[in-house]
Scaffold this motif. Sequence first.
Motif, PDB file in Angstrom:
ATOM      1  N   THR A  20       0.828  -1.211   0.000  1.00  0.00           N
ATOM      2  CA  THR A  20       0.000   0.000   0.000  1.00  0.00           C
ATOM      3  C   THR A  20       0.860   1.259   0.000  1.00  0.00           C
ATOM      4  OG1 THR A  20      -1.752  -1.163   1.191  1.00  0.00           O
ATOM      5  CG2 THR A  20      -1.831   1.239   1.211  1.00  0.00           C
ATOM      6  N   SER A  24       1.128   4.052  -2.941  1.00  0.00           N
ATOM      7  CA  SER A  24       0.915   5.468  -2.659  1.00  0.00           C
ATOM      8  C   SER A  24       2.105   6.307  -3.125  1.00  0.00           C
ATOM      9  CB  SER A  24       0.691   5.665  -1.157  1.00  0.00           C
ATOM     10  OG  SER A  24       0.501   7.024  -0.847  1.00  0.00           O
ATOM     11  N   THR A  28       2.067   9.181  -6.010  1.00  0.00           N
ATOM     12  CA  THR A  28       2.548  10.536  -5.704  1.00  0.00           C
ATOM     13  C   THR A  28       3.589  10.979  -6.722  1.00  0.00           C
ATOM     14  OG1 THR A  28       2.132  10.152  -3.341  1.00  0.00           O
ATOM     15  CG2 THR A  28       3.584  11.984  -3.925  1.00  0.00           C
ATOM     16  N   LEU A  80      -5.830   1.724  -8.560  1.00  0.00           N
ATOM     17  CA  LEU A  80      -4.505   2.337  -8.698  1.00  0.00           C
ATOM     18  C   LEU A  80      -4.180   2.591 -10.166  1.00  0.00           C
ATOM     19  CD1 LEU A  80      -1.311   1.478  -6.753  1.00  0.00           C
ATOM     20  CD2 LEU A  80      -1.195   1.540  -9.241  1.00  0.00           C
ATOM     21  N   VAL A 101      -5.186  10.392  -5.005  1.00  0.00           N
ATOM     22  CA  VAL A 101      -4.089   9.641  -4.394  1.00  0.00           C
ATOM     23  C   VAL A 101      -4.329   9.466  -2.901  1.00  0.00           C
ATOM     24  CG1 VAL A 101      -1.630   9.672  -3.850  1.00  0.00           C
ATOM     25  CG2 VAL A 101      -2.415  10.353  -6.129  1.00  0.00           C
ATOM     26  N   TRP A 104      -7.183   6.958  -2.372  1.00  0.00           N
ATOM     27  CA  TRP A 104      -6.762   5.574  -2.626  1.00  0.00           C
ATOM     28  C   TRP A 104      -5.950   5.052  -1.445  1.00  0.00           C
ATOM     29  CZ3 TRP A 104      -2.265   2.822  -2.772  1.00  0.00           C
ATOM     30  CH2 TRP A 104      -2.332   1.539  -3.321  1.00  0.00           C
ATOM     31  N   THR A 105      -5.012   5.850  -0.983  1.00  0.00           N
ATOM     32  CA  THR A 105      -4.156   5.406   0.127  1.00  0.00           C
ATOM     33  C   THR A 105      -4.973   5.136   1.387  1.00  0.00           C
ATOM     34  OG1 THR A 105      -2.339   6.739  -0.762  1.00  0.00           O
ATOM     35  CG2 THR A 105      -2.153   5.999   1.524  1.00  0.00           C
ATOM     36  N   TRP A 109      -5.675   1.409   2.978  1.00  0.00           N
ATOM     37  CA  TRP A 109      -5.022   1.234   4.288  1.00  0.00           C
ATOM     38  C   TRP A 109      -6.036   0.840   5.360  1.00  0.00           C
ATOM     39  CZ3 TRP A 109       0.086   1.211   5.583  1.00  0.00           C
ATOM     40  CH2 TRP A 109       0.391   1.221   6.952  1.00  0.00           C
TER      41      TRP A 109
END
Length: 262
Positions: A20, A24, A28, A80, A101, A104-105, A109
Motif C-alpha cells: 500500500t 501510494s 505521488t 490504482l 491519491v 486511494w491510500t 489502508w
Amino acid sequence: MLPLRTYIAVVRDRAGRVATLAGSAALTCGLFTGEFTGPTTLATLTATGTGLVFATAFSLAHRFVKVTARALYVAPGTSLLATLAAERIIPGAHWGEALAVAAWTAGVWFLRPARLARTLLGREPAPVTAVPAVVDAVDAHPLSQWWAQRVAVQGGIAPGTRLMAAEKTGPASLQAVIAAPEGHPVPPISLAHLSALMDVPEDLIAITAVAGRGAGLRRLTVGHAPSAGDPQTAWAEHIAAQVLPGTQLLKVTAIDMDKELT
C-alpha cells in the motif's frame, strides 16, 4: 504457541501494508513524472493476478461469495491503475489527482479489501485476543486458589468471584472475604452446595456482610473460632455477624458466680 496460519497472516498483513505504501509513493511520483508509470503498472498487474489466483483457488465458498471476494481483491489494483491513467491524461499536477491519491491510500489502508476477501472465503484466521491471566487476580493462599478453580469458574456456584484475605482463626476454623467483580454484588451462594464442595457441615459455614462495606464484599466463616479475649470483639465477629446482625455489645459486667449461688 500460535498456529502457523496466524504467523502467515501476520506476514501477509505486513506485506500488504508495504504494498500500500509503495502504491501510494508511485501515485505521488506520478503527479509529477511518468517515469514510474510502466514499472508500477507491471508490478500492480502481477501482484493483483497472483493474489487473485492463489486466494480463490480451491475455495468451496458459494459462487456469489467467490465473485465478491474476487472483486475485493482486484479493487486496489484496478483503482490504482485508473488513477495512474488519469495522471497521464490530465496535464500537470491537478488538485483532483492529489485528492484521488489520498483517497486511494486511505481507502486501501483502512478498508483492507484483500483481507475482507479472505475473511469472506474463510481464509483469515480469527484475531488472537489477549486473555488476562486470572491467576494474577487470585491470592496465593491455597483456599483462594481452590475457590478460583472450583467455585468461581463458569458454571460454578459463584462465578466471577474471588476469595481474599483467607486466614485461619483457630485449629479448625477460618475466615475470608468473598469479592465480586467491580460494580457487582456477590451473588447468592448456596451453603448446601458450598458445604458439599468443602465437605464441611453446612451449619459450620456462614456468609455475612462485611462491616462498613457494600454488597460487593461478603465474609465467609467456616468453623467456630475460639472466643477472643475481648468480649466486644467476640460478639462482633460471631454473634453480630451470624446470629443477631446489627447488634453491638456495649457493656460487660463481671459476675461472681460463687456469691450469686449462695
